[in-house]
Write an enzyme that holds these catalytic residues in place. Sequence first.
Site, short mmCIF file in Angstrom:
data_model
loop_
_atom_site.label_atom_id
_atom_site.label_comp_id
_atom_site.label_asym_id
_atom_site.label_seq_id
_atom_site.Cartn_x
_atom_site.Cartn_y
_atom_site.Cartn_z
N ARG A 66 0.83 -1.23 0.00
CA ARG A 66 0.00 0.00 0.00
C ARG A 66 0.86 1.27 0.00
O ARG A 66 0.50 2.28 0.62
CB ARG A 66 -0.95 0.04 1.20
CG ARG A 66 -1.85 -1.14 1.34
CD ARG A 66 -2.89 -1.28 0.24
NE ARG A 66 -3.62 -2.49 0.40
CZ ARG A 66 -3.26 -3.65 -0.18
NH1 ARG A 66 -2.22 -3.72 -0.99
NH2 ARG A 66 -3.96 -4.73 0.03
N SER A 109 -10.63 -0.61 4.26
CA SER A 109 -9.80 -0.77 5.47
C SER A 109 -9.19 0.57 5.84
O SER A 109 -8.54 1.22 5.01
CB SER A 109 -8.69 -1.78 5.21
OG SER A 109 -9.26 -3.05 5.04
N GLU A 125 -4.26 3.53 6.46
CA GLU A 125 -4.07 3.30 5.03
C GLU A 125 -4.72 4.46 4.26
O GLU A 125 -4.25 4.87 3.21
CB GLU A 125 -4.75 1.97 4.67
CG GLU A 125 -4.64 1.58 3.21
CD GLU A 125 -5.25 0.20 2.94
OE1 GLU A 125 -5.02 -0.74 3.74
OE2 GLU A 125 -5.94 0.07 1.93
C1 LIG Z 1 -15.64 -0.81 0.21
C2 LIG Z 1 -14.18 -0.61 -0.06
C3 LIG Z 1 -13.35 -1.69 -0.24
C4 LIG Z 1 -11.97 -1.52 -0.49
N1 LIG Z 1 -11.19 -2.61 -0.67
C5 LIG Z 1 -9.87 -2.45 -0.95
C6 LIG Z 1 -9.03 -3.58 -1.18
O1 LIG Z 1 -9.47 -4.73 -1.16
N2 LIG Z 1 -7.73 -3.38 -1.43
C7 LIG Z 1 -7.19 -2.13 -1.48
O2 LIG Z 1 -5.98 -2.00 -1.74
N3 LIG Z 1 -7.97 -1.04 -1.27
C8 LIG Z 1 -9.28 -1.16 -1.01
N4 LIG Z 1 -10.06 -0.06 -0.80
C9 LIG Z 1 -9.45 1.28 -0.80
C10 LIG Z 1 -9.43 1.98 -2.16
O3 LIG Z 1 -10.46 1.47 -3.01
C11 LIG Z 1 -8.08 1.83 -2.86
O4 LIG Z 1 -7.03 2.41 -2.10
C12 LIG Z 1 -8.09 2.49 -4.25
O5 LIG Z 1 -6.90 2.14 -4.93
C13 LIG Z 1 -8.22 4.00 -4.23
O6 LIG Z 1 -8.50 4.42 -5.56
P1 LIG Z 1 -9.24 5.79 -5.86
O7 LIG Z 1 -9.23 5.97 -7.34
O8 LIG Z 1 -10.55 5.84 -5.20
O9 LIG Z 1 -8.21 6.81 -5.21
P2 LIG Z 1 -8.53 8.04 -4.25
O10 LIG Z 1 -9.12 7.55 -2.98
O11 LIG Z 1 -9.27 9.08 -4.98
O12 LIG Z 1 -7.04 8.53 -3.95
C14 LIG Z 1 -6.17 7.72 -3.16
C15 LIG Z 1 -4.74 8.27 -3.32
O13 LIG Z 1 -4.33 8.09 -4.67
C16 LIG Z 1 -3.93 9.32 -5.23
N5 LIG Z 1 -4.29 9.32 -6.65
C17 LIG Z 1 -5.52 9.13 -7.20
N6 LIG Z 1 -5.44 9.20 -8.54
C18 LIG Z 1 -4.13 9.45 -8.84
C19 LIG Z 1 -3.42 9.64 -10.06
N7 LIG Z 1 -4.03 9.58 -11.25
N8 LIG Z 1 -2.07 9.86 -10.00
C20 LIG Z 1 -1.44 9.91 -8.79
N9 LIG Z 1 -2.07 9.76 -7.61
C21 LIG Z 1 -3.41 9.53 -7.64
C22 LIG Z 1 -4.71 10.38 -4.46
O14 LIG Z 1 -4.08 11.63 -4.55
C23 LIG Z 1 -4.66 9.78 -3.06
O15 LIG Z 1 -3.44 10.06 -2.43
C24 LIG Z 1 -11.43 -0.21 -0.56
C25 LIG Z 1 -12.29 0.90 -0.41
C26 LIG Z 1 -13.64 0.71 -0.17
C27 LIG Z 1 -14.53 1.90 -0.04
#
Ligand SMILES: Cc1cc2nc3c(=O)[nH]c(=O)nc-3n(C[C@H](O)[C@H](O)[C@H](O)COP(=O)(O)OP(=O)(O)OC[C@H]3O[C@@H](n4cnc5c(N)ncnc54)[C@H](O)[C@@H]3O)c2cc1C
Length: 301
Positions: free
Chosen positions: A171, A220, A290
């Site tokens: 992560r 998480s 996280e």
């Molecule tokens: C119900 C649920 C279940 C989940 N299960 C998991 C799981 O099983 N495994 C897991 O790893 N995570 C899980 N997550 C957490 C989350 O989905 C992940 O961390 C996901 O990768 C975040 O993606 P996002 O596009 O929503 O990023 P955001 O939440 O919008 O951003 C997260 C970070 O990424 C950065 N970011 C976003 N886009 C870019 C880009 N284009 N370039 C550079 N940086 C960027 C943002 O600035 C921020 O720092 C879960 C979340 C929920 C709500």
Amino acid sequence: MAALRRDTLRGRLREREPMARHTTWRVGGPADRFYQPADREDLAVFLTMLPADEPLYWCGLGSNLLVRDGGLRGTVVFLSPGLTALRRHGEHGVWADAGVACAKVARFAARQNLVGAEFMAGIPGTMGGALAMNAGAFGGETWDVVTEVETVDRQGGLHRRRPDEFQVAYRQVRGQPEEWFTGVLLALEPGDGEEAMERIRALLDRRAATQPIGKPSCGSVFRNPEGDHAARLIEEAGLKGLRMGGAQVSEKHANFIINDGTATAADIEQLVSHVREVVQHKHGVALWPEVRVIGEEAEHG
Ligand SMILES: Cc1cc2nc3c(=O)[nH]c(=O)nc-3n(C[C@H](O)[C@H](O)[C@H](O)COP(=O)(O)OP(=O)(O)OC[C@H]3O[C@@H](n4cnc5c(N)ncnc54)[C@H](O)[C@@H]3O)c2cc1C
């Protein structure tokens, strides 16, 4: 910040955009500016217009973001729908723009009879967020299947980079601090698409059985400490179900904090701190979030 010359932009610029609309916790105050570029060229033009000291935030589906109630001073870039191309690339490859949802990539790969991306089906974010977080599930991690990424810098310049140009861990991804992801080339294995779809269905069923899917959360909250599970530590500390304002430690999965519909970011942040303190006190283990916490606290007046 001086006014942007909107006539040269083709994307959508909004001001004082409530971030609660763009985070899965459904909390967060307004961002000063929120830009959805029309495409890469438009993104480059937009970035060159920003003052060098303008704080810049990238937001995917906000599924790992806690934006504080006072919001964000600066500009948020949001890549959907402008950068959402998804296509087959050669024999084993899939190209995904950073704004594409991970679940879409998992299904697309399976339909192409490519296997290895099924774990992405349950990650409710974009490829950009998955690259930034090295998101993973059920034994798979995003960077395991990356062969190349495309990034953009503050001047709008695009770069193609190999995975060895980044330090990737659980992560956590470091390497190019002033660049952001715009696309990724994934290398997958040829295989049976029907079986891959079956694995996706099984994985989603398992999630639905163990996680409070459908309630606003960020997945998480804490990283798992080496050799242990944050959920176990939280549950054994007796914190399941604990509430602060509208935020609650999920009864179904102790490492999830859910918003009952009335929570503020401050409620959630307080509950996160409290859980950390109690787990430290009871188990002697420091939990590290996280989720990424950004923005300003609300002013009380
Ligand atoms: C119900 C649920 C279940 C989940 N299960 C998991 C799981 O099983 N495994 C897991 O790893 N995570 C899980 N997550 C957490 C989350 O989905 C992940 O961390 C996901 O990768 C975040 O993606 P996002 O596009 O929503 O990023 P955001 O939440 O919008 O951003 C997260 C970070 O990424 C950065 N970011 C976003 N886009 C870019 C880009 N284009 N370039 C550079 N940086 C960027 C943002 O600035 C921020 O720092 C879960 C979340 C929920 C709500």
